[in-house]
Design a protein around this motif. Structure first.
Motif, short mmCIF file in Angstrom:
data_model
loop_
_atom_site.label_atom_id
_atom_site.label_comp_id
_atom_site.label_asym_id
_atom_site.label_seq_id
_atom_site.Cartn_x
_atom_site.Cartn_y
_atom_site.Cartn_z
N THR A 102 -6.58 -5.48 -11.60
CA THR A 102 -6.24 -6.65 -12.41
C THR A 102 -4.91 -7.29 -11.99
O THR A 102 -4.44 -8.22 -12.64
N GLY A 103 -4.31 -6.79 -10.93
CA GLY A 103 -3.04 -7.35 -10.47
C GLY A 103 -3.23 -8.56 -9.59
O GLY A 103 -4.34 -9.07 -9.42
N ASP A 104 -2.13 -9.04 -9.04
CA ASP A 104 -2.15 -10.23 -8.18
C ASP A 104 -2.32 -9.84 -6.72
O ASP A 104 -2.17 -8.68 -6.34
N GLY A 105 -2.57 -10.85 -5.90
CA GLY A 105 -2.65 -10.62 -4.45
C GLY A 105 -3.97 -11.07 -3.87
O GLY A 105 -5.01 -10.92 -4.51
N ASN A 106 -3.92 -11.60 -2.65
CA ASN A 106 -5.16 -11.98 -1.99
C ASN A 106 -5.77 -10.74 -1.34
O ASN A 106 -5.10 -9.73 -1.15
N PRO A 107 -7.07 -10.80 -1.01
CA PRO A 107 -7.76 -9.61 -0.49
C PRO A 107 -7.09 -8.99 0.73
O PRO A 107 -7.05 -7.76 0.85
N LYS A 108 -6.55 -9.81 1.65
CA LYS A 108 -5.91 -9.25 2.84
C LYS A 108 -4.65 -8.48 2.49
O LYS A 108 -4.39 -7.41 3.04
N ASP A 109 -3.87 -9.02 1.54
CA ASP A 109 -2.66 -8.31 1.12
C ASP A 109 -3.02 -6.99 0.45
O ASP A 109 -2.39 -5.97 0.68
N ILE A 110 -4.05 -7.02 -0.39
CA ILE A 110 -4.48 -5.81 -1.08
C ILE A 110 -4.96 -4.77 -0.07
O ILE A 110 -4.64 -3.59 -0.18
N LEU A 111 -5.71 -5.23 0.94
CA LEU A 111 -6.19 -4.33 1.97
C LEU A 111 -5.03 -3.58 2.62
O LEU A 111 -5.06 -2.35 2.76
N PHE A 112 -4.00 -4.31 3.02
CA PHE A 112 -2.87 -3.67 3.69
C PHE A 112 -2.04 -2.82 2.74
O PHE A 112 -1.48 -1.80 3.14
N MET A 113 -1.94 -3.22 1.48
CA MET A 113 -1.22 -2.41 0.50
C MET A 113 -1.89 -1.05 0.32
O MET A 113 -1.22 -0.01 0.23
N VAL A 114 -3.22 -1.06 0.27
CA VAL A 114 -3.95 0.20 0.15
C VAL A 114 -3.82 1.02 1.43
O VAL A 114 -3.70 2.25 1.40
N TYR A 115 -3.82 0.33 2.58
CA TYR A 115 -3.63 1.00 3.87
C TYR A 115 -2.30 1.76 3.89
O TYR A 115 -2.21 2.88 4.37
N TYR A 116 -1.24 1.13 3.37
CA TYR A 116 0.06 1.80 3.30
C TYR A 116 -0.05 3.11 2.51
O TYR A 116 0.49 4.14 2.92
N GLN A 117 -0.75 3.04 1.37
CA GLN A 117 -0.88 4.23 0.54
C GLN A 117 -1.65 5.34 1.27
O GLN A 117 -1.31 6.52 1.17
#
Length: 309
Positions: A102-117
């Motif tokens: 439910t947070g903000d962010g476009n799909p590409k940003d979310i993809l890389f944020m999860v990749y970091y984790q």
């Protein structure tokens, strides 16, 4: 200098209608560099001796009846090798639409944020168990991206987080690594099996049956690895099999297989993704079971091998 190699890729991130419940897959295989090199050699030998030679890269999307026996040989060589090499590890992260972000962010940003984790938490390189191995160098081999800015952010992040090691990050073309191609098959099998992919089709084709049966076989080989590793025969592609926090921190590196269902902090629960509360998914599950139990001429050799194991 003792070096560890980490080969990682992501997949199943594209939008589909109807949407996949399990998506944003990340998978990594990692081991000491000499183990990785030996595995690459063995996989290359299988590829060079395919019954049906091919010019294209090995990919889950290209699996059909013609290449079925060759792909299975590749899978068997990989799992046979893995069973006898304790330091080869598998890590998988995925998102579940039951837990809707439910947070903000476009799909590409979310993809890389999860990749970091995934790169931060999945390997246990800061655990006491890993430190005892005496590894001082980490080589990350990540599937290549065209987005130079995000790639540089990822490089800076990994080098900063793993600053205790001599760290190098290479973005590689998966065509140059048979292990990366194996990762593609393992991700494809997980997504195909768990998302009832072929059940959503009006017509079931031979390649659909082959993908279903090969994914079931891969799941079985995973179960054998996990049973030997943890003394349990319970394996599930879509449930946590090892935490990333807590008292058993060393297990993030010790175990051969760790599955991580990533649940965003900002989320709401959509219970319609539960099988028991969705009549359409119930139908998919019944169709899934029917075709798993059905013999098919395009997979008859494979079927007999499954029954014999």
């Amino acid at each position: 200098m003792k070096q560890y190699q980490i080969l990682a890729d992501e997949g199943w991130t594209h939008s589909e209608i109807p949407p996949n419940r399990y998506h944003f897959f990340f998978v990594s295989l990692f081991a000491p560099s000499d183990t990785i090199s030996l595995l690459e050699e063995k996989l290359k030998h299988v590829n060079d001796n395919f019954e049906h030679p091919h010019k294209n890269e090995i990919k889950w999307s290209r699996l059909n009846a013609r290449y079925f026996s060759d792909y299975k040989k590749l899978i068997d060589v990989f799992f046979d090798f893995w069973e006898t090499n304790e330091e080869l590890k598998y890590r998988q992260l995925f998102l579940d639409r039951k837990y809707e972000y439910t947070g903000d962010g476009n799909p590409k940003d979310i993809l890389f944020m999860v990749y970091y984790q995934f790169l931060k938490h999945s390997f246990g390189f800061d655990s006491d168990y890993f430190k005892a191995l005496g590894i001082d160098s980490l080589l990350f081999k990540l599937d290549n991206y065209s987005d130079k800015q995000r790639k540089q952010i990822l490089i800076d992040y990994v080098q900063n987080f793993y600053s205790d090691f001599n760290v190098k990050i290479n973005f590689i073309d998966s065509k140059s690594s048979y292990i990366m191609q194996i990762i593609d098959i393992l991700m494809g099998a997980a997504g195909y099996y768990g998302n009832f992919k072929f059940c959503k089709k009006e017509e079931v084709k031979p390649q659909d049956i082959c993908k279903l049966k090969l994914s079931k076989y891969i799941q079985k080989r995973f179960s054998i690895i996990q049973e030997k590793d943890r003394n349990t025969n319970l394996f599930h592609w879509f449930e946590n099999t090892g935490g990333v926090k807590g008292a058993n921190y060393d297990n993030r590196h010790r175990y051969k297989i760790v599955i991580w269902k990533f649940i965003p902090t900002e989320h709401k629960i959509d219970n319609l993704w539960e099988h028991s509360k969705n009549s359409e998914i119930k139908k998919f599950k019944q169709k899934h079971k029917y075709w798993l139990n059905k013999n098919d001429e395009n997979c008859d050799i494979f079927q007999s091998q499954m029954e014999g194991n």
